[in-house]
Write an enzyme that holds these catalytic residues in place. Structure first.
Site, mmCIF file in Angstrom:
data_model
loop_
_atom_site.group_PDB
_atom_site.id
_atom_site.type_symbol
_atom_site.label_atom_id
_atom_site.label_comp_id
_atom_site.label_asym_id
_atom_site.label_seq_id
_atom_site.Cartn_x
_atom_site.Cartn_y
_atom_site.Cartn_z
ATOM 1 C CE LYS A 30 -0.727 -2.123 3.711
ATOM 2 N NZ LYS A 30 -0.992 -2.767 4.963
ATOM 3 C CD GLU A 32 -10.041 -6.307 -3.557
ATOM 4 O OE1 GLU A 32 -10.769 -6.299 -4.536
ATOM 5 O OE2 GLU A 32 -10.219 -5.543 -2.582
ATOM 6 N N GLY A 41 -7.058 -5.883 3.367
ATOM 7 C CA GLY A 41 -6.691 -7.304 3.311
ATOM 8 C C GLY A 41 -7.662 -8.186 2.560
ATOM 9 C CE LYS A 81 -4.502 -0.928 4.996
ATOM 10 N NZ LYS A 81 -4.740 -1.481 6.329
HETATM 11 N N1 NAP Z 1 0.911 -8.581 6.701
HETATM 12 C C1 NAP Z 1 -0.308 -8.335 6.255
HETATM 13 O O1 NAP Z 1 -1.294 -8.856 6.769
HETATM 14 C C2 NAP Z 1 -0.501 -7.409 5.067
HETATM 15 C C3 NAP Z 1 -1.807 -7.169 4.612
HETATM 16 C C4 NAP Z 1 -1.994 -6.371 3.465
HETATM 17 C C5 NAP Z 1 -0.889 -5.824 2.841
HETATM 18 N N2 NAP Z 1 0.371 -6.039 3.346
HETATM 19 C C6 NAP Z 1 1.515 -5.456 2.614
HETATM 20 O O2 NAP Z 1 2.224 -6.546 2.000
HETATM 21 C C7 NAP Z 1 3.607 -6.267 1.976
HETATM 22 C C8 NAP Z 1 4.350 -7.415 2.661
HETATM 23 O O3 NAP Z 1 3.943 -7.492 4.016
HETATM 24 P P1 NAP Z 1 4.422 -8.697 4.955
HETATM 25 O O4 NAP Z 1 3.632 -8.569 6.198
HETATM 26 O O5 NAP Z 1 4.410 -9.969 4.203
HETATM 27 O O6 NAP Z 1 5.932 -8.253 5.255
HETATM 28 P P2 NAP Z 1 7.089 -9.149 5.862
HETATM 29 O O7 NAP Z 1 6.537 -10.319 6.590
HETATM 30 O O8 NAP Z 1 8.020 -8.227 6.556
HETATM 31 O O9 NAP Z 1 7.837 -9.727 4.554
HETATM 32 C C9 NAP Z 1 8.497 -8.897 3.645
HETATM 33 C C10 NAP Z 1 9.218 -9.771 2.636
HETATM 34 O O10 NAP Z 1 9.809 -8.928 1.653
HETATM 35 C C11 NAP Z 1 11.178 -9.279 1.507
HETATM 36 N N3 NAP Z 1 11.933 -8.073 1.170
HETATM 37 C C12 NAP Z 1 12.007 -6.916 1.858
HETATM 38 N N4 NAP Z 1 12.789 -6.042 1.199
HETATM 39 C C13 NAP Z 1 13.209 -6.676 0.084
HETATM 40 C C14 NAP Z 1 14.052 -6.311 -0.994
HETATM 41 N N5 NAP Z 1 14.636 -5.112 -1.051
HETATM 42 N N6 NAP Z 1 14.269 -7.208 -1.979
HETATM 43 C C15 NAP Z 1 13.698 -8.435 -1.925
HETATM 44 N N7 NAP Z 1 12.898 -8.841 -0.931
HETATM 45 C C16 NAP Z 1 12.662 -7.965 0.058
HETATM 46 C C17 NAP Z 1 11.600 -9.836 2.842
HETATM 47 O O11 NAP Z 1 12.737 -10.647 2.623
HETATM 48 P P3 NAP Z 1 13.440 -11.486 3.805
HETATM 49 O O12 NAP Z 1 12.473 -12.613 4.069
HETATM 50 O O13 NAP Z 1 14.688 -11.946 3.189
HETATM 51 O O14 NAP Z 1 13.603 -10.549 4.941
HETATM 52 C C18 NAP Z 1 10.341 -10.610 3.257
HETATM 53 O O15 NAP Z 1 10.349 -11.898 2.694
HETATM 54 C C19 NAP Z 1 3.789 -4.916 2.663
HETATM 55 O O16 NAP Z 1 3.890 -3.915 1.686
HETATM 56 C C20 NAP Z 1 2.517 -4.747 3.482
HETATM 57 O O17 NAP Z 1 2.162 -3.390 3.659
HETATM 58 C C21 NAP Z 1 0.576 -6.823 4.436
#
Ligand code: NAP
Length: 415
Positions: free
Chosen positions: A104, A128, A133, A204
């Site tokens: 986002k 989406e 979420g 959002k």
């Molecule tokens: N969590 C939720 O429920 C949720 C809901 C809606 C939207 N989102 C959005 O979805 C995205 C991911 O959220 P998340 O909760 O999954 O985050 P997360 O658990 O912190 O995972 C982030 C992932 O991205 C990888 N990463 C970070 N920087 C990178 C880079 N420069 N190059 C390659 N890989 C990189 C990390 O690699 P490593 O594993 O190697 O550290 C990790 O695997 C965010 O933008 C968030 O705002 C999240």
């Protein structure tokens, strides 16, 4: 059977959710698409982390490896922050690869540009999962806009701040204690600023505005206020008036296409659909010119709800339901602003409130510690002039339900 080749950028909560959703629903995907969906590669940042990823999937830290995948169809992006996501997605579009993103912060800023680039290349962009979420709000707006006009959107868009407010209310906790619980449960990050100060909801809101109105308001014109100033007494006073605090993002477009937006703690009546939205749940209310008010409730985050949103988006995109943003028009008919509004005001016990209180209709009052909380109704201008001379008074607005113009008239047959 032919295949659809996909790659994931990021393998955290969301990336793993997408992988699991594809894995566990492969039969269903084959049935719908007539093709097998194969995850070819995953891009991560830290190569030393232990991960459970099938051996057929290439795990890399080099984005070029992703672009080099032969016949790559779709990239799922679930990295955190604006860069390098924006650069990667731009390169993917240039190469003719469709994209589905959950990011986002990146999409609020670069979404309009990415959509434009994608349109020029005939590429689809799914987003989406960026907003609320697992709740299909972007798809619902796009579907509605085929005929309806949307003028107003209200939403509880951040599960962490909603959880904190629920804990404060149910258990009479101070803000800091409720925040700590939400961190222990893994809802809030070590630095919770994005959630509690409303930045996450702000991003959002911008994406919702882009989707519903075809453009974003000027970022500096969106009022943004967090929830960290709220006290247990404030919530107790509200409860005594049958009101609850919710951290609400709202958008309103007028007849001259001016968009107003705000993210702020406000109070809702027990008759409002947001009143019972508790813990990490999200909710969005929209009003369409034909359909009336629609309220969507559901999980605003989490591995599988977000993975689900991305995979559903992917299906729509492959089926080419959505090619670009829906066209949004504005009808010249003005939405009439009601002249009377309600607030709860917090006043110091020692204040000379007898002088100005009669200029409002007093609906209820309660005294807690050194403060008097008054539930009042009146004109916006009256409150504004009061606050100019009494800047220590805190005033919290009470959310009106989006009015329903086309409610079934009394006596009409209802099946
Ligand atoms: N969590 C939720 O429920 C949720 C809901 C809606 C939207 N989102 C959005 O979805 C995205 C991911 O959220 P998340 O909760 O999954 O985050 P997360 O658990 O912190 O995972 C982030 C992932 O991205 C990888 N990463 C970070 N920087 C990178 C880079 N420069 N190059 C390659 N890989 C990189 C990390 O690699 P490593 O594993 O190697 O550290 C990790 O695997 C965010 O933008 C968030 O705002 C999240």
């Amino acid at each position: 059977m032919s295949t659809i080749n996909v790659a994931l950028l990021g393998f955290g909560t969301v990336g793993q959710g997408v992988c699991e959703a594809i894995d566990t629903h492969q039969d269903r995907l084959k049935e719908v698409l007539g093709k097998e969906v194969k995850v070819r590669a995953v891009l991560i940042k830290d190569p030393t982390k232990e991960r459970s990823i099938g051996t057929s999937i290439n795990v890399t830290t080099d984005f070029q490896d992703i672009l080099d995948i032969p016949d790559l169809d779709v990239i799922f992006e679930a990295i955190v922050g604006e860069e390098p996501s924006y650069t990667y997605l731009t390169e993917a579009i240039e190469k003719g690869v469709h994209i589905v993103t959950a990011n986002k912060a990146m999409f609020a800023k670069y979404g309009p540009e990415l959509l434009e680039k994608a349109k020029r290349k005939g590429i689809s962009v799914g987003f989406e999962a960026t907003t609320a979420g697992g709740i299909p709000v972007i798809g619902s707006i796009r579907q509605l806009l085929k005929v309806n006009e949307i003028r107003q959107i209200q939403g509880i868009l951040n599960g962490t701040s909603n959880f904190i407010l629920s804990q404060m209310r149910k258990r009479g906790l101070a803000f800091d204690t409720a925040l700590k619980i939400s961190q222990e449960k893994g809802y809030a990050e070590a630095d919770p600023t994005n959630d509690i100060e409303g930045y996450d909801a702000f991003y959002k809101l911008l994406i919702l505005s882009q989707t519903a109105f075809g453009r974003q308001p000027d970022w500096k014109n969106i009022r943004r206020k967090g929830i960290s100033d709220l006290t247990a007494e404030w919530l107790q006073a509200a409860e005594s008036f049958r009101l609850r605090f919710k951290h609400v993002g709202s958008l309103r477009r007028d007849s001259v296409d001016h968009i107003q937006g705000a993210v702020e703690p406000i109070l809702v009546h027990d008759t409002h659909p947001f009143y019972s939205v508790e813990d990490v749940e999200n909710a969005i209310s929209l009003k369409g010119s034909l359909v009336g008010r629609i309220t969507l409730l559901g999980p605003g985050a989490g591995k599988l709800p977000t993975g689900s949103a991305m995979v559903e988006d992917f299906l729509s995109l492959i089926e080419r339901k959505y090619t670009d943003s829906a066209v949004s028009t504005v009808n010249a008919e003005e939405v009439v602003e009601e002249s009377s509004h309600q607030w709860v005001l917090r006043i110091r016990e020692t204040d000379e409130y007898q002088n100005w209180l009669p200029s409002f209709i007093l609906k209820d009052r309660i005294q807690l510690d050194d403060y008097l909380y008054v539930f009042v109704e009146g004109r916006k201008e009256t409150l504004e002039s009061l606050l100019q001379t009494h800047d220590h008074i805190q005033a919290v607005p009470i959310l009106k339900e989006i009015p329903l113009e086309n409610e079934v008239k009394a006596g009409a047959a209802v099946s």
